[in-house]
Enzyme design. Structure first.
Site, mmCIF file in Angstrom:
data_model
loop_
_atom_site.group_PDB
_atom_site.id
_atom_site.type_symbol
_atom_site.label_atom_id
_atom_site.label_comp_id
_atom_site.label_asym_id
_atom_site.label_seq_id
_atom_site.Cartn_x
_atom_site.Cartn_y
_atom_site.Cartn_z
ATOM 1 N N ARG A 185 2.563 -8.185 11.088
ATOM 2 C CA ARG A 185 3.874 -7.522 10.932
ATOM 3 C C ARG A 185 4.945 -8.536 10.579
ATOM 4 O O ARG A 185 6.022 -8.189 10.105
ATOM 5 C CB ARG A 185 4.321 -6.798 12.215
ATOM 6 C CG ARG A 185 3.423 -5.718 12.773
ATOM 7 C CD ARG A 185 3.062 -4.694 11.761
ATOM 8 N NE ARG A 185 1.775 -4.992 11.152
ATOM 9 C CZ ARG A 185 1.344 -4.447 10.047
ATOM 10 N NH1 ARG A 185 2.083 -3.585 9.398
ATOM 11 N NH2 ARG A 185 0.161 -4.772 9.546
ATOM 12 N N ASP A 241 -3.104 8.288 3.878
ATOM 13 C CA ASP A 241 -2.830 6.900 4.251
ATOM 14 C C ASP A 241 -3.465 6.597 5.611
ATOM 15 O O ASP A 241 -3.780 7.510 6.373
ATOM 16 C CB ASP A 241 -1.309 6.688 4.319
ATOM 17 C CG ASP A 241 -0.952 5.214 4.365
ATOM 18 O OD1 ASP A 241 -1.835 4.375 4.081
ATOM 19 O OD2 ASP A 241 0.212 4.898 4.670
ATOM 20 N N GLU A 242 -3.631 5.334 5.927
ATOM 21 C CA GLU A 242 -4.227 4.891 7.192
ATOM 22 C C GLU A 242 -5.552 5.615 7.442
ATOM 23 O O GLU A 242 -5.824 6.096 8.536
ATOM 24 C CB GLU A 242 -3.260 5.139 8.364
ATOM 25 C CG GLU A 242 -1.855 4.595 8.174
ATOM 26 C CD GLU A 242 -1.752 3.084 8.339
ATOM 27 O OE1 GLU A 242 -2.807 2.412 8.417
ATOM 28 O OE2 GLU A 242 -0.617 2.584 8.359
ATOM 29 N N GLN A 300 -7.516 -2.931 10.316
ATOM 30 C CA GLN A 300 -6.360 -2.451 11.075
ATOM 31 C C GLN A 300 -6.669 -1.162 11.814
ATOM 32 O O GLN A 300 -5.766 -0.409 12.178
ATOM 33 C CB GLN A 300 -5.159 -2.244 10.146
ATOM 34 C CG GLN A 300 -4.634 -3.554 9.573
ATOM 35 C CD GLN A 300 -3.415 -3.339 8.695
ATOM 36 O OE1 GLN A 300 -2.376 -2.906 9.160
ATOM 37 N NE2 GLN A 300 -3.550 -3.643 7.414
ATOM 38 N N LYS A 316 0.806 -1.206 0.000
ATOM 39 C CA LYS A 316 0.000 0.000 0.000
ATOM 40 C C LYS A 316 0.850 1.272 0.000
ATOM 41 O O LYS A 316 0.641 2.167 -0.829
ATOM 42 C CB LYS A 316 -0.903 -0.038 1.231
ATOM 43 C CG LYS A 316 -1.686 1.201 1.484
ATOM 44 C CD LYS A 316 -2.302 1.127 2.875
ATOM 45 C CE LYS A 316 -1.206 1.069 3.908
ATOM 46 N NZ LYS A 316 -1.664 1.316 5.274
ATOM 47 N N THR A 317 1.828 1.304 0.890
ATOM 48 C CA THR A 317 2.688 2.489 0.968
ATOM 49 C C THR A 317 3.429 2.696 -0.346
ATOM 50 O O THR A 317 3.583 3.826 -0.817
ATOM 51 C CB THR A 317 3.691 2.334 2.123
ATOM 52 O OG1 THR A 317 2.981 1.873 3.279
ATOM 53 C CG2 THR A 317 4.366 3.646 2.428
#
Length: 723
Positions: free
Chosen positions: A606, A226-227, A257, A43-44
């Site tokens: 993670r 983002d997020e 998340q 995504k990033t």
DNA sequence: GCGAGTTATGTTTTT
DNA sequence: CATAACTCGC
């Protein structure tokens, strides 16, 4: 018209392989775009590529604004975007940093002065205490912490003090409203904004000053967030306003998340995106490039237990490898030692230390872990950067700088006026306060005319005048570089001398200040026009992960919350127990349990190759050894959990047994004593019981120790043993 | 005005 | 148990 975005052969990023969905997101042209991206879906990378693609298509970089969750993430994205050929002109920062910039630039319209202080929790608490006492309310019903939480919730919903005043109908709300108004008044007098104000003032600025809003809309023709699942209502309104003229919003996130509901994050922002922007293009990134199929399976099964969720698959792309294990230990010391042992084994197997991370639910867990790692000679770093800025010596020095920038900041001023001690005590300060309110002057203005305050003694006013002279001297350097000013203040204020005089105990403190000064100096070097105002406003927004040194060859320890956005080859999640994960404070409410589950989900995902999850059967909580039940989440992983308990218990016994046995023996109900009993205390040694008030768990005992001291102690805390 | 010593109090996660 | 806040004596 801008040329179409395409995978141009000549562009810097064309060589990188992107999946069809990733390409769809990266090369999306104009209009709203929602990227629902599972963990490890790149995504990033997609956002970064999108920035580069926009620039490649002819959009000036300065017209792009990307919002990340932490400053660290912003920094990384900035350098990656530059590497992809998007010149440094794009604005990449956190929501809060963007707001600071906007508020500085349009200070007048926003109703703030540009040199405002940013108040953290400690500063806020000081103001809140004052607000509550001046409202003459009982602090038992309105604790500063609780009240601040309540007000923060209101601010995150953009309900300001005036609006709340009108809608407060019951007794509690009316009281809260009074405190809210008073609290805001205090902040305004001190020219200070809290974290929530940064968002609230910006949102109101954009919504009430349409010229400013359209100017910014013009400046930022593309907004990428983002997020997005962890944005709150204020941030949503800011985003909405910023893109109102062009709707070029790109939001990326993962509802699974979302872990900041307690902080006001509103998951509806992402769930309702398509309703807010009906012509939105939605891209789903479900392939996972990070973790092994085993890890993803476990994560998938866990998160499937959340009811309020849209089903989403994690599609593995990596081959099977590594291991997923649950380890059980006798107690927290055993767990820590077992952890150290496992880390050692991982390193021996060839995993390098910086590819290993340990996650826990609460910061308090880190201490035992640290001790075990030190014992095992494993070098580690605790990712808790703001701790540094919370140290007394650092806060002291920064308080000087804050006062220089913003003399109205009485919280900072109150901190330093007599630090180091210079004979300006409570009485003097009260008298100056009195003078200030009589004459309608600010506190700092009153300091300047201390000689004219009749209630002050000659010597007192002389000391105050000397303080003012010193501060005036510093003020002359206020537009210069930060490092030298900080150094000068440290020396000339007497802070340095007082630390040196305090002896070897303050060696760390001196070192810390040295670190701060060099950090400031490197800020000077990296910044075109270094300014102390900017510097202070920047460091106020630092987050834990911002100080995480990714280049260090050390194992990283952090909370599950801090782990967001990071990835490691091998991850250890410790203390997966009822009461800790899910945390006891979230037990009441099904929604909160789901958030705890998401938190665990974030932790699990993670891990790239190896995942170790552990729990202890006994744990010391607030000085008491308690029997612990393994987390319900462990059963949800579908790992045949009960078998693994039996198996790993045998393994862990050897390492845990020596530490746990003695503590389990102590695990009896609060012992009873009689007058005349001889007892021994860990710290105070032998003594005789003078009195014993039997109140069950809360029994109090008075002991005359052989050292001559007589102490009254709570039996359940003081580990007294009868002889 | 200052520091030592006592007492109260808490106890998730953080921009 | 750890720490913040407060009280009291110098």
């Amino acid at each position: 018209m801008m040329p179409p975005l395409s995978n141009n052969a000549g562009s810097a990023f064309s060589g990188s392989r992107l999946t069809p969905s990733q390409q769809k997101a990266v090369f999306h042209r104009e209009g709203p775009l929602l990227v629902i991206a599972g963990p490890g879906s790149g995504k990033t990378r997609v956002i970064t590529f999108r920035i580069a693609a926009l620039v490649d298509a002819g959009v000036p970089a300065r017209n792009i604004c990307a919002i990340t969750f932490t400053n660290k993430a912003a920094e990384e994205m900035r350098s990656r975007a530059i590497a992809l050929g998007a010149s440094g002109g794009a604005h990449i920062s956190t929501f809060h940093s963007l707001c600071v910039r906007i508020l500085r630039r349009f200070a007048e319209d926003a109703g703030v002065r540009p040199n405002f202080s940013i108040y953290d929790q400690a500063d806020q608490t000081k103001c809140m205490k004052q607000a509550i006492t001046t409202c003459e309310l009982d602090t038992t019903n309105f604790s500063p912490g609780r009240t601040l939480d309540a007000i923060s919730t209101l601010k995150n919903k953009l309900i300001d003090a005036d609006v709340f005043k009108d809608q407060a109908d019951d007794f509690f709300s009316k009281m809260l409203s009074r405190i809210y108004c008073r609290y805001q008044q205090i902040l305004a007098e001190l020219n200070a904004l809290d974290f929530d104000d940064l968002l609230l003032k910006t949102a109101f600025l954009l919504e009430r000053h349409l010229d400013t809003c359209s100017e910014l809309g013009n400046r930022f023709k593309y907004l990428l967030i983002d997020e997005y699942q962890d944005t709150n209502h204020a941030q949503y309104r800011i985003a909405k306003a910023l893109v109102s003229s062009h709707n070029n919003i790109c939001a990326t996130g993962d509802p699974d998340q979302s872990i900041y509901r307690w902080r006001g994050a509103d998951i509806r922002n992402i769930l309702d995106f398509e309703r807010d922007w009906p012509d939105a293009t939605v891209v789903r990134l479900e392939e996972n490039f990070r973790s092994t199929p085993q890890i993803l399976e476990v994560a998938d099964r866990l998160i499937a237990n959340n009811e309020s969720r849209k089903a989403k698959r994690l599609v593995p792309t990596r081959p099977a490898a590594g291991e997923v294990v649950i380890e059980s230990y006798e107690d927290e010391t055993g767990e820590a030692l077992g952890l150290a042992q496992s880390i050692r084994q991982s390193i021996d197997k060839g995993v390098s230390a910086p590819d290993i991370a340990v996650f826990y639910r609460v910061n308090a867990q880190s201490r035992v872990l640290e001790e075990a790692l030190i014992k095992s000679k494993i070098s580690y770093q605790i990712v808790r950067g703001v701790e540094f800025y919370n140290r007394k010596e650092i806060r002291d020095l920064l308080a000087y700088l804050k006062v220089l920038v913003n003399p109205a900041d009485e919280v900072a001023l109150g901190r330093i006026i007599n630090t180091p001690a210079r004979g300006i005590g409570k009485t003097t300060i009260d008298r100056i306060r009195g003078y200030a309110s009589r004459t309608n002057k600010t506190f700092y203005e009153s300091l300047k005319v201390a000689g004219r305050i009749e209630s002050l003694s000659k010597s007192a006013s002389a000391r105050v005048e000397q303080f003012v002279r010193m501060m005036d001297g510093f003020t002359k350097d206020i537009s210069g570089p930060v490092g030298p000013l900080a150094e000068r203040v440290f020396t000339e204020s007497g802070l340095e001398q007082s630390l040196i005089a305090a002896g070897p105990d303050s060696r760390d403190a001196l070192e810390n200040v040295g670190e701060l000064i060099s950090a400031a100096a490197s800020y000077d070097q990296q910044t075109e026009k270094p300014l102390i105002v900017d510097y202070l406003q920047q460091i106020a927004l630092f987050s834990d992960t911002d100080v995480y040194d990714t280049s260090a060859k050390r194992v990283a320890l952090m909370t599950l919350h801090s782990a967001k956005g990071l990835e490691f080859d091998t991850a250890f999640i410790v203390g997966v127990e009822e009461g800790l994960l899910p945390h006891e404070r979230s037990a009441e409410d099904g929604d909160e349990i789901e958030e705890e589950r998401r938190l665990f989900f974030v932790g699990i995902t993670r891990a790239k190759t190896n995942l170790h999850v552990s729990f202890a059967k006994y744990r010391q909580i607030r000085g008491q050894l308690l029997r612990i039940i393994p987390s319900q989440f462990l059963f949800e992983l579908g790992l045949g959990f009960s078998e693994s308990i039996a198996q790993s218990t045998i393994e862990s016994r050897q390492s845990a047994v020596e530490n746990s046995e003695s503590q389990i023996l102590n695990r009896q109900s609060t012992p009873r004593f009689r007058q005349g009993d001889i007892v021994v205390h860990k710290k105070f040694g032998l003594g005789t019981v003078k009195e014993f008030a039997d109140m069950g768990d809360n029994s109090i005992i008075v002991v005359a120790f052989n050292s001559g001291e007589v102490k009254s102690l709570k039996v359940k805390y003081a580990r007294l043993a009868k002889i």
